[in-house]
Design a protein around this motif. Structure first.
Motif, PDB file in Angstrom:
ATOM      1  N   ALA A 128       0.839  -1.203   0.000  1.00 47.93           N
ATOM      2  CA  ALA A 128       0.000   0.000   0.000  1.00 47.93           C
ATOM      3  C   ALA A 128       0.872   1.252   0.000  1.00 47.93           C
ATOM      4  O   ALA A 128       0.588   2.221  -0.723  1.00 47.93           O
ATOM      5  N   ARG A 129       1.928   1.246   0.786  1.00 49.73           N
ATOM      6  CA  ARG A 129       2.815   2.407   0.842  1.00 49.73           C
ATOM      7  C   ARG A 129       3.633   2.578  -0.439  1.00 49.73           C
ATOM      8  O   ARG A 129       4.114   3.674  -0.726  1.00 49.73           O
ATOM      9  N   ILE A 181      -6.403  -1.277  17.136  1.00 45.86           N
ATOM     10  CA  ILE A 181      -5.735  -0.004  16.817  1.00 45.86           C
ATOM     11  C   ILE A 181      -4.939  -0.145  15.524  1.00 45.86           C
ATOM     12  O   ILE A 181      -4.965   0.737  14.660  1.00 45.86           O
ATOM     13  N   LEU A 182      -4.248  -1.274  15.382  1.00 47.99           N
ATOM     14  CA  LEU A 182      -3.467  -1.517  14.170  1.00 47.99           C
ATOM     15  C   LEU A 182      -4.367  -1.552  12.939  1.00 47.99           C
ATOM     16  O   LEU A 182      -4.045  -0.965  11.895  1.00 47.99           O
ATOM     17  N   LYS A 183      -5.506  -2.207  13.046  1.00 48.73           N
ATOM     18  CA  LYS A 183      -6.429  -2.296  11.919  1.00 48.73           C
ATOM     19  C   LYS A 183      -6.923  -0.914  11.487  1.00 48.73           C
ATOM     20  O   LYS A 183      -7.047  -0.632  10.289  1.00 48.73           O
ATOM     21  N   GLN A 184      -7.196  -0.054  12.460  1.00 51.27           N
ATOM     22  CA  GLN A 184      -7.610   1.311  12.130  1.00 51.27           C
ATOM     23  C   GLN A 184      -6.507   2.029  11.346  1.00 51.27           C
ATOM     24  O   GLN A 184      -6.780   2.757  10.391  1.00 51.27           O
ATOM     25  N   LYS A 190      -6.755   3.385   7.464  1.00 52.10           N
ATOM     26  CA  LYS A 190      -6.453   4.773   7.104  1.00 52.10           C
ATOM     27  C   LYS A 190      -5.453   4.847   5.958  1.00 52.10           C
ATOM     28  O   LYS A 190      -5.440   5.817   5.194  1.00 52.10           O
ATOM     29  N   ALA A 191      -4.620   3.809   5.850  1.00 49.84           N
ATOM     30  CA  ALA A 191      -3.623   3.766   4.765  1.00 49.84           C
ATOM     31  C   ALA A 191      -4.241   3.330   3.445  1.00 49.84           C
ATOM     32  O   ALA A 191      -3.540   3.253   2.432  1.00 49.84           O
ATOM     33  N   GLY A 192      -5.537   3.040   3.457  1.00 48.85           N
ATOM     34  CA  GLY A 192      -6.222   2.674   2.226  1.00 48.85           C
ATOM     35  C   GLY A 192      -6.361   1.186   1.985  1.00 48.85           C
ATOM     36  O   GLY A 192      -6.839   0.764   0.926  1.00 48.85           O
TER      37      GLY A 192
END
Length: 475
Positions: free
Chosen positions: A190-191, A215-218, A222-224
Motif C-alpha cells: 500500500a505504501r 488499533i493496528l487495523k484502524q 487509514k492507509a487505504g
C-alpha cells in the motif's frame, strides 16, 4: 557414492542448521551439512531479510510524503518498483556471504549442496553421498501452506517465497491470510502505491492482543487497505485479456473481489517431504516432527530444530533450538526448552510485539482474581506526541503478587521495547524492578516504565497512604 563418517549430520542450511553447524565445528565436532536449496534458508532468501528490506523501502516512500501536521508537505514520491525489488535483492546479497558455502567450508564444515533423506536410523543419503553420524539433526524448516480453495491450482499467485523476486508492480494486490506475513505485505505494498485488499477467514493477527490489533487495523484502514475479516475465500479464477490478468475471488458470503495479483499468506507447514522419516523410525504429525523438551525425536540419535519441530516458527527460535542441541550433544548437559519468554514481532508500522502470557492465558492459568492488567496508551508519551505517533499502547500482564507474566506493545519501536519485558519474564522479575528503572527522557520506553508504575498507583495514592504521610509529617 561417497561414504562419510561424522559426529553430527545436519539436514537443512537455514537459520537453525547454520547456527548449529558453526557452533559445533568451532568447538571441535566433525560436521556434515546437507542443503538442497539456498543456504540461509527462508530467513535470508524469502522471509525475515527480504520482508524487512521491502518494509524499509515502503517506509521511506511513506516518509517522503512529509507530514502536514509538522509543517512539512511534499509531492508524492516517484516509486520505481523494479528498483525497490533490486534494493531487496542487494540487501540479501550483502548478508549472503555470512551464510555461504564458502564461509562454512572455511570453518571446517563439509557442505553437500544436495537434498538428503534417511536410509536407516543412523544414516543419511543424497544423490552422491552417504553419511553415517553419531547424531543427526533435522533443520529442514517450513514451506508455505496452501488451503484447498477451488481454482487455486489454475490461478497465478505469489507465496512468501516468490513475491520478493517479482519486479512487476501490482495494480491491485489481493492477500489471502491476515497473519504477520499478510499484514506486513499489505502495508508495504500500500505504501508503495498499490491498491491492497486483505482477506482473513477468522480474525486478523489472531495470536495477538485484540485491543492492540484493533488499533493496528484502524491504522491499516487509514492507509487505504481494505480489510475483510470473518469470511473465507471459496473459489478463485483468472482471465487474461490483452496481457492483463484479472483474478476473481468469491467469498463464502457470495461477495466477489477482483485484483491483478494474488498473494497466498495463510501460514506455513513443516518441510517433511522427501525426508523418509519412517526409515529412521521418527514420529511426526501435521504439526511437524514430534520431539521432547530436549528436542530429541523418537529416534534418540536424531534431533529436530526450528520450524520443522512443530513449535513457534521464528528465526530466533531456530537459533535458540541450536543452542539447546549443542549443549545436549556436545557438552552432555540435559538442557530443556523454556518457552515462557519467547517474543515475537510483526514489523508493520507501528510494530506489534508480544512476549509471555496474554490476558486470557493468564486468567485461565491463575484465575481472574489473581491477574492484573496494566495499560499505558502512547497518547500520554511525550516522545510519541513529538513524533506525531501516539497511536499505540503498552499492555502488561502480572500476577497480583507483582510477578510479570506477559507484555504486548503496539508502537513504532515495539520490537526494541519488548526485549526489556522478555528479560523480566525470563528472570522471573517482579513489576517493581521495571517501575524503579530510570528511563531516558523522552523515549517510547518510558511508556513501559509508566505501565509498570501503574501497578502501585491504587495503593500509593490510597486514603490509607495519605493518612500515613500526614502522620509522618508531624515529626
Amino acid at each position: 557414492m561417497k561414504q562419510i563418517e561424522t559426529d553430527i549430520c545436519i539436514i537443512g542450511g537455514g537459520a537453525g542448521g547454520l547456527s548449529l553447524a558453526a557452533g559445533a565445528v568451532q568447538v571441535g565436532a566433525r560436521v556434515v551439512l546437507f542443503e538442497g536449496g539456498q543456504m540461509g534458508g527462508d530467513c535470508l532468501n524469502s522471509g525475515c531479510v527480504p520482508s524487512k528490506a521491502l518494509l524499509a523501502a515502503a517506509k521511506a516512500a511513506y516518509l517522503a510524503n512529509g507530514n502536514a501536521a509538522m509543517g512539512i508537505t511534499n509531492t508524492p514520491p516517484n516509486i520505481d518498483f523494479a528498483a525497490v525489488k533490486a534494493h531487496v535483492a542487494d540487501v540479501i546479497a550483502q548478508i549472503e556471504p555470512q551464510d555461504s558455502i564458502a564461509r562454512f567450508e572455511a570453518l571446517g564444515v563439509i557442505v553437500i549442496p544436495e537434498k538428503a533423506h534417511f536410509t536407516s536410523p543412523r544414516t543419511v543419503a543424497s544423490a552422491t553421498h552417504q553419511v553415517r553420524a553419531k547424531y543427526i539433526v533435522i533443520a529442514s524448516g517450513s514451506q508455505p501452506m496452501l488451503p484447498p480453495i477451488q481454482g487455486l491450482d489454475q490461478t497465478d499467485f505469489f507465496s512468501s517465497e516468490t513475491i520478493f523476486a517479482d519486479r512487476e508492480k501490482p495494480d491491485h494486490l489481493l492477500i489471502i491470510g491476515g497473519g504477520p506475513i499478510g499484514v506486513e505485505m499489505a502495508q508495504a505494498h500500500a505504501r508503495l502505491g498499490c491498491d491492497v485488499t486483505l482477506v482473513e477467514a477468522f480474525r486478523i493477527m489472531g495470536r495477538d492482543d485484540p485491543a492492540l490489533v484493533e488499533i493496528l487495523k484502524q491504522n491499516l484502514s487509514k492507509a487505504g487497505i481494505t480489510l475483510i475479516e470473518g469470511v473465507g475465500v471459496t473459489s478463485l479464477s483468472q482471465t487474461i485479456k490483452s496481457g492483463r490478468r484479472t483474478i476473481t475471488a468469491i467469498l463464502a458470503n457470495s461477495r466477489q473481489l477482483t485484483a491483478s495479483h494474488l498473494l497466498m499468506a495463510v501460514g506455513r507447514k513443516p518441510a517433511l517431504d522427501g525426508l523418509q522419516l519412517t526409515a529412521a523410525k521418527i514420529r511426526h504429525d501435521a504439526k511437524g516432527i514430534v520431539t521432547d523438551q530436549r528436542l530429541r525425536t523418537s529416534n534418540r540419535h536424531v534431533y529436530a530444530i526450528g520450524d520443522v519441530a512443530g513449535r513457534q516458527q521464528f528465526t530466533h527460535i531456530a537459533d535458540y533450538h541450536a543452542g539447546i542441541v549443542i549443549r545436549n550433544i556436545l557438552f552432555k548437559i540435559p538442557a530443556k526448552l523454556d518457552d515462557s519468554a519467547v517474543p515475537w514481532v510483526t514489523y508493520c508500522d507501528p510494530e506489534l510485539a508480544h512476549v509471555g502470557l496474554s490476558l486470557d492465558d493468564a486468567t485461565t492459568r491463575f484465575g481472574s482474581d489473581q491477574v492484573v492488567c496494566l495499560e499505558t496508551p502512547l497518547s500520554g508519551n511525550d516522545r510519541a506526541i513529538a513524533d506525531r505517533r501516539s497511536e499505540g499502547m503498552v499492555k502488561v500482564i502480572t500476577h497480583k503478587n507483582g510477578r510479570i507474566l506477559g507484555a504486548s506493545i503496539l508502537a513504532p519501536a515495539a520490537g526494541e521495547m519488548i526485549l526489556a519485558w522478555s528479560h523480566a519474564i525470563a528472570t522471573k522479575a517482579k513489576i517493581g524492578s521495571v517501575a524503579s528503572l530510570i528511563a531516558p527522557y523522552p523515549t517510547y520506553g518510558d511508556s513501559s516504565k509508566r505501565a509498570a508504575s501503574s501497578f502501585f498507583t491504587a495503593k500509593l495514592f490510597s486514603p490509607a497512604t495519605r493518612r500515613f504521610v500526614r502522620f509522618l509529617l508531624k515529626f
